[in-house]
Design a protein around this motif. Structure first.
Motif, mmCIF file in Angstrom:
data_model
loop_
_atom_site.group_PDB
_atom_site.id
_atom_site.type_symbol
_atom_site.label_atom_id
_atom_site.label_comp_id
_atom_site.label_asym_id
_atom_site.label_seq_id
_atom_site.Cartn_x
_atom_site.Cartn_y
_atom_site.Cartn_z
ATOM 1 N N GLY A 1 0.779 -1.230 0.000
ATOM 2 C CA GLY A 1 0.000 0.000 0.000
ATOM 3 C C GLY A 1 0.806 1.273 0.000
ATOM 4 O O GLY A 1 0.659 2.113 -0.892
ATOM 5 N N GLU A 2 1.680 1.457 0.992
ATOM 6 C CA GLU A 2 2.366 2.735 1.190
ATOM 7 C C GLU A 2 3.871 2.650 1.025
ATOM 8 O O GLU A 2 4.483 3.561 0.465
ATOM 9 N N TYR A 3 4.449 1.557 1.504
ATOM 10 C CA TYR A 3 5.905 1.518 1.612
ATOM 11 C C TYR A 3 6.546 0.812 0.424
ATOM 12 O O TYR A 3 7.192 -0.239 0.562
ATOM 13 N N ASN A 4 6.370 1.404 -0.754
ATOM 14 C CA ASN A 4 7.044 0.944 -1.966
ATOM 15 C C ASN A 4 7.386 2.174 -2.807
ATOM 16 O O ASN A 4 6.782 3.239 -2.641
ATOM 17 N N TRP A 5 8.384 2.029 -3.683
ATOM 18 C CA TRP A 5 8.853 3.202 -4.415
ATOM 19 C C TRP A 5 7.796 3.740 -5.377
ATOM 20 O O TRP A 5 7.695 4.943 -5.607
ATOM 21 N N GLU A 6 6.978 2.875 -5.953
ATOM 22 C CA GLU A 6 5.952 3.345 -6.883
ATOM 23 C C GLU A 6 5.016 4.336 -6.195
ATOM 24 O O GLU A 6 4.674 5.382 -6.758
ATOM 25 N N ARG A 7 4.614 4.029 -4.975
ATOM 26 C CA ARG A 7 3.729 4.937 -4.231
ATOM 27 C C ARG A 7 4.469 6.207 -3.824
ATOM 28 O O ARG A 7 3.928 7.314 -3.920
ATOM 29 N N GLN A 8 5.705 6.068 -3.370
ATOM 30 C CA GLN A 8 6.472 7.245 -2.970
ATOM 31 C C GLN A 8 6.755 8.158 -4.164
ATOM 32 O O GLN A 8 6.704 9.384 -4.043
ATOM 33 N N ALA A 9 7.030 7.588 -5.325
ATOM 34 C CA ALA A 9 7.255 8.392 -6.526
ATOM 35 C C ALA A 9 5.984 9.136 -6.920
ATOM 36 O O ALA A 9 6.036 10.304 -7.342
ATOM 37 N N GLN A 10 4.834 8.476 -6.778
ATOM 38 C CA GLN A 10 3.562 9.129 -7.081
ATOM 39 C C GLN A 10 3.346 10.340 -6.179
ATOM 40 O O GLN A 10 2.934 11.416 -6.638
#
Length: 214
Positions: A191-200
Motif C-alpha cells: 500500500g504505502e511503503y514501496n517506491w511506486e507509491r512514494q514516486a507518485q
C-alpha cells in the motif's frame, strides 16, 4: 519521500538462506541485514542466542567490516554458537529481497547516539515488510511509529540480550501472531511503503507547486 524499494511480490517466500547454509526446515532464522558496525548492539544480539531455542539461528547479511567483525566472531566462539550464527557478505540488490524472504524475523538495531539514528528509517525496515518478515527494532520515533501503525513489528527498550530474546521468542512461539504480522507487513509494503507509491506522492507534490513565471 521515503527511500523504499520497488515493489516485488514475495508472498511465495524463499529458500535461499536454508539452501545456502544447509539448514533444516524446522530451524528458524533471525536476520540482521546491513552493515556490521559498532554501536548497533550486535554483541547483545549474539548474547541473546543462548536464551532462544537451539533450533533458532542468526544470520548477518551485509557488509561485514573487518574492524568490528572480529569481536562478534570472538563472542560467537566464547558462547559456543559457531553452528548457530552465520556471517554472509552483502548480495547484489536484485538478489537481496529473495534472500531476506527466506528468514523468519528481521532485526533493526540502532543505538540512538545521534538524530540520524533516532529518526532513521533504514532500507531494511521496508525490505523486511516487503519480504513478509515480522521485525524487532530499537524503540525510536519513526521505526516505532511504523511498527505500531502497521502491526508488522515490535520495538524493544532497553536493548539487552534478555529483552531481545524475549521479543523474538514471543513472535516465533506464537504462529498466529507471526502470521498476522507477516500479513500486516505485506499489506503495508503493497500500500504505502514501496517506491511506486512514494514516486507518485513526489510527482503530486511537484504538480502542486506554483508555476514559475518567466
Amino acid at each position: 519521500m521515503l527511500n523504499t524499494p520497488r515493489y516485488q511480490d514475495l508472498t511465495a517466500g524463499s529458500t535461499y538462506l536454508r539452501r545456502r547454509l544447509g539448514l533444516a526446515a524446522e530451524q528458524r532464522i533471525i536476520l540482521l541485514q546491513g552493515a556490521v558496525l559498532p554501536d548497533r548492539h550486535l554483541l547483545e544480539l549474539v548474547q541473546a542466542m543462548p536464551l532462544l531455542p537451539p533450533a533458532v539461528v542468526l544470520v548477518f547479511l551485509g557488509f561485514n567490516l573487518g574492524v568490528f567483525q572480529e569481536p562478534i566472531r570472538q563472542e560467537v566462539a566464547r558462547l559456543g554458537l559457531q553452528a548457530r550464527v552465520f556471517m554472509l557478505d552483502a548480495l547484489p540488490a536484485e538478489q537481496l529481497l529473495d534472500a531476506t524472504a527466506a528468514a523468519d524475523v528481521g532485526i533493526i538495531l540502532l543505538a540512538g547516539h545521534n538524530k540520524n539514528d533516532r529518526f532513521a528509517m533504514p532500507n531494511k525496515l521496508f525490505e523486511y515488510m516487503m519480504a513478509g518478515l515480522p521485525f524487532v527494532a530499537s524503540d525510536w520515533p519513526e521505526i516505532g511509529r511504523v511498527a505500531r501503525t502497521t502491526g508488522a513489528g515490535v520495538t524493544v527498550a532497553p536493548l539487552t540480550p534478555a529483552a531481545l530474546a524475549a521479543a523474538v521468542n514471543d513472535i516465533l512461539q506464537a504462529p498466529a501472531r507471526q502470521a498476522a504480522m507477516r500479513t500486516a507487513g505485506l499489506a503495508a509494503a503493497r500500500g504505502e511503503y514501496n517506491w511506486e507509491r512514494q514516486a507518485q506522492r513526489l510527482l503530486e507534490l511537484y504538480a502542486a507547486l506554483p508555476t514559475a513565471r518567466s
